[in-house]
Scaffold this active site. Structure first.
Site, PDB file in Angstrom:
ATOM      1  N   PRO A 260       0.834  -1.211   0.000  1.00 49.91           N
ATOM      2  CA  PRO A 260       0.000   0.000   0.000  1.00 49.91           C
ATOM      3  C   PRO A 260       0.866   1.257   0.000  1.00 49.91           C
ATOM      4  O   PRO A 260       1.510   1.579   0.994  1.00 49.91           O
ATOM      5  CB  PRO A 260      -0.800  -0.125   1.301  1.00 49.91           C
ATOM      6  CG  PRO A 260       0.005  -1.033   2.174  1.00 49.91           C
ATOM      7  CD  PRO A 260       0.747  -1.959   1.258  1.00 49.91           C
ATOM      8  N   ASP A 438       5.899   2.187   2.062  1.00 49.68           N
ATOM      9  CA  ASP A 438       4.991   1.066   2.292  1.00 49.68           C
ATOM     10  C   ASP A 438       4.289   1.302   3.613  1.00 49.68           C
ATOM     11  O   ASP A 438       4.903   1.241   4.681  1.00 49.68           O
ATOM     12  CB  ASP A 438       5.799  -0.236   2.320  1.00 49.68           C
ATOM     13  CG  ASP A 438       4.933  -1.485   2.447  1.00 49.68           C
ATOM     14  OD1 ASP A 438       3.761  -1.354   2.861  1.00 49.68           O
ATOM     15  OD2 ASP A 438       5.428  -2.590   2.159  1.00 49.68           O
ATOM     16  N   HIS A 439       2.974   1.555   3.549  1.00 50.00           N
ATOM     17  CA  HIS A 439       2.242   1.950   4.750  1.00 50.00           C
ATOM     18  C   HIS A 439       2.061   0.806   5.746  1.00 50.00           C
ATOM     19  O   HIS A 439       1.619   1.021   6.869  1.00 50.00           O
ATOM     20  CB  HIS A 439       0.873   2.523   4.366  1.00 50.00           C
ATOM     21  CG  HIS A 439       0.438   3.668   5.229  1.00 50.00           C
ATOM     22  ND1 HIS A 439       0.915   3.863   6.501  1.00 50.00           N
ATOM     23  CD2 HIS A 439      -0.438   4.679   5.008  1.00 50.00           C
ATOM     24  CE1 HIS A 439       0.359   4.941   7.026  1.00 50.00           C
ATOM     25  NE2 HIS A 439      -0.470   5.456   6.137  1.00 50.00           N
ATOM     26  N   ARG A 440       2.393  -0.423   5.340  1.00 52.77           N
ATOM     27  CA  ARG A 440       2.382  -1.527   6.296  1.00 52.77           C
ATOM     28  C   ARG A 440       3.536  -1.397   7.287  1.00 52.77           C
ATOM     29  O   ARG A 440       3.445  -1.869   8.427  1.00 52.77           O
ATOM     30  CB  ARG A 440       2.500  -2.871   5.566  1.00 52.77           C
ATOM     31  CG  ARG A 440       1.365  -3.205   4.625  1.00 52.77           C
ATOM     32  CD  ARG A 440       1.666  -4.469   3.842  1.00 52.77           C
ATOM     33  NE  ARG A 440       2.871  -4.339   3.023  1.00 52.77           N
ATOM     34  CZ  ARG A 440       3.370  -5.307   2.260  1.00 52.77           C
ATOM     35  NH1 ARG A 440       2.768  -6.500   2.238  1.00 52.77           N
ATOM     36  NH2 ARG A 440       4.460  -5.114   1.541  1.00 52.77           N
TER      37      ARG A 440
END
Length: 468
Positions: A260, A438-440
């Site tokens: 994401p 990467d929003h994770r």
């Protein structure tokens, strides 16, 4: 007197689990004498052009793969006669069933009679997703059997098999079924066929062992729809997608739909950075080295990583659940536009380099990449990247993450712009930074802090000394 057996050189995995390569240029022809270590062929992998040396001495008997053809790792590409008589490699009889490699879970086995190498029975190569490469699957001209007697072969007929083996039929084989009764195809090919509504059972595969390829699926779909034929004319050009461009497209598509992405932007006054670059060029430590603003951008990002280690991480889905692997080293990727497409060579262990060393490493690696000499090792194992879109006259963009990395920084062009400086309006050197992450792994607060750190160091380069 025993007859020397021709030796087969199989396409090796030149690094990082590559599964296939294109034969770009042969440096030898049948009848040429070759020595151990002599460069015989150039191949193009998904990452680079690589020269392959011959692993033994002899005379070239046959080139088994032509220039421009793509071949899987483990498939023979050249036959070399150690005796020097130019005899070509031939098929030998099928070994007993108990010598075949055991079936692995989720990996189909091949039961069809085939062509094998003189040295060993067929087995699976663990390099492909879904199934392995069957060694010695390439067809060759007949040769002497192991006992020195010539095998009986009819002209223009398939090689004669022992009675125990089923006869080889001249027509192209149908796809070999796997254990669950489905035709042989990789999982991505099965998904493509499902999405396009193509029945794999109706397709004759053109891949290794009769496996069905993406091209087979697309051809079947086109045939079912019976579109009007399209011919390339003077107003259009068709360019095959392969090599670096093919690998880049697959990697970027996978990254965009897996991680994401979030992108943040920051405008920065880099007037002092430009003054610092000018002063660095005058120092003897940088003599003969190109010093550009990218050097200080790279140093600023390395310092920001040291202050915020989580941004230099990767997300791993393992058998026991997901993990975030934080790297205590920085393999800094620098995107480079080349004639073969976009590649991202890495400065390995960039955190250990001083500023002159970093400048030399950046110069050497980008020149090597643009000359087409980057190796797979140069292009692998990155941890964080920079893309300099400013060299194309672009202010900014939303860069896509390199697969396996948590962040990538885009550095835009430096422009003269009106800017409020020390309470007054002035013309300053201004650039735009964009950080995709990467929003994770990286939340908004961490991403903003990293971007702000880089911006602060470019506004006042002395902070690199204070924070480094």
């Amino acid at each position: 007197m025993p007859v020397s057996e021709p030796r087969l050189f199989k396409l090796p995995d030149v690094g990082e689990g590559l599964t296939e390569a294109e034969i770009v240029k042969w440096h030898v022809q049948p009848g040429d004498t070759v020595e151990d270590g002599q460069t015989i062929v150039e191949i193009e992998t998904a990452k680079a052009i690589v020269e392959l040396p011959c692993p033994f001495d002899g005379v070239v008997a046959e080139l088994l793969v032509g220039e421009g053809e793509t071949v899987d790792v483990g498939v023979p590409i050249i036959s070399v006669d150690p005796g020097g008589d130019g005899a070509a490699a031939t098929p030998v009889s099928e070994p007993p069933a108990q010598t075949a490699a055991p079936r692995e879970e989720g990996v189909p086995t091949a039961n069809e009679p085939g062509i094998v190498t003189p040295e060993e029975p067929p087995k699976r190569q663990p390099v492909l997703v879904g199934y392995g490469v069957k060694e010695g699957a390439t067809k060759r001209r007949p040769r002497k059997a192991a006992n020195g007697a010539a095998q009986a072969v009819k002209p223009a007929q398939p090689p004669v098999r022992p009675p125990a083996a089923p006869p080889v039929q001249p027509p192209a084989p149908r796809p070999q079924p796997v254990g669950n009764g489905l035709p042989l195809a990789k999982p991505p090919v099965r998904k493509m066929a499902k999405d396009l509504g193509v029945d794999l059972a109706t397709i004759t595969g053109s891949g290794p062992m009769g496996s069905i390829t993406r091209e087979d699926v697309l051809a079947a779909q086109a045939a079912s729809q019976q579109p009007a034929p399209v011919q390339a004319g003077p107003r259009e050009e068709r360019i095959p997608v392969k090599g670096v461009r093919k690998a880049t497209a697959a990697a970027m598509s996978g990254s965009a739909f897996t991680a994401p992405h979030v992108t943040e932007f920051l405008q920065v006054d880099v007037t002092r950075t430009m003054e610092t670059v000018k002063r660095l060029r005058e120092l003897p430590e940088f003599e003969g080295v190109k010093v550009s603003p990218l050097l200080l951008v790279a140093r600023a990002l390395l310092t920001a990583v040291r202050r915020n280690p989580m941004v230099n991480a990767t997300w791993v889905d393992g058998p026991n659940g997901a993990e975030i692997v934080v790297k205590r080293y920085v393999n800094l990727g620098i995107a480079a536009a080349t004639d073969r497409g976009l590649i991202v060579p890495k400065v390995k262990d960039a955190q250990d380099l001083d500023l002159p060393g970093l400048a030399r490493a950046l110069n050497a690696l980008t020149e090597k990449a643009r000359a087409g000499k980057a190796t797979p090792a140069d292009l692998s194992d990155g941890t964080i990247s920079i893309t300099n879109v400013g060299v194309f006259g672009v202010d900014s963009g939303t860069p896509i993450l390199t697969p396996g990395e948590a962040a990538i920084l885009a550095f835009g062009q430096i422009r003269d712009m009106p800017w409020v400086h020390e309470g007054e309006l002035a013309i300053r050197k201004v650039t735009t930074l964009a950080l995709s992450f990467d929003h994770r792994i990286v939340d908004g607060e961490l991403g903003s802090r990293v971007l702000r750190d880089v911006g602060d160091m470019l506004e006042d380069p002395i902070r690199m000394l204070a924070w480094g």
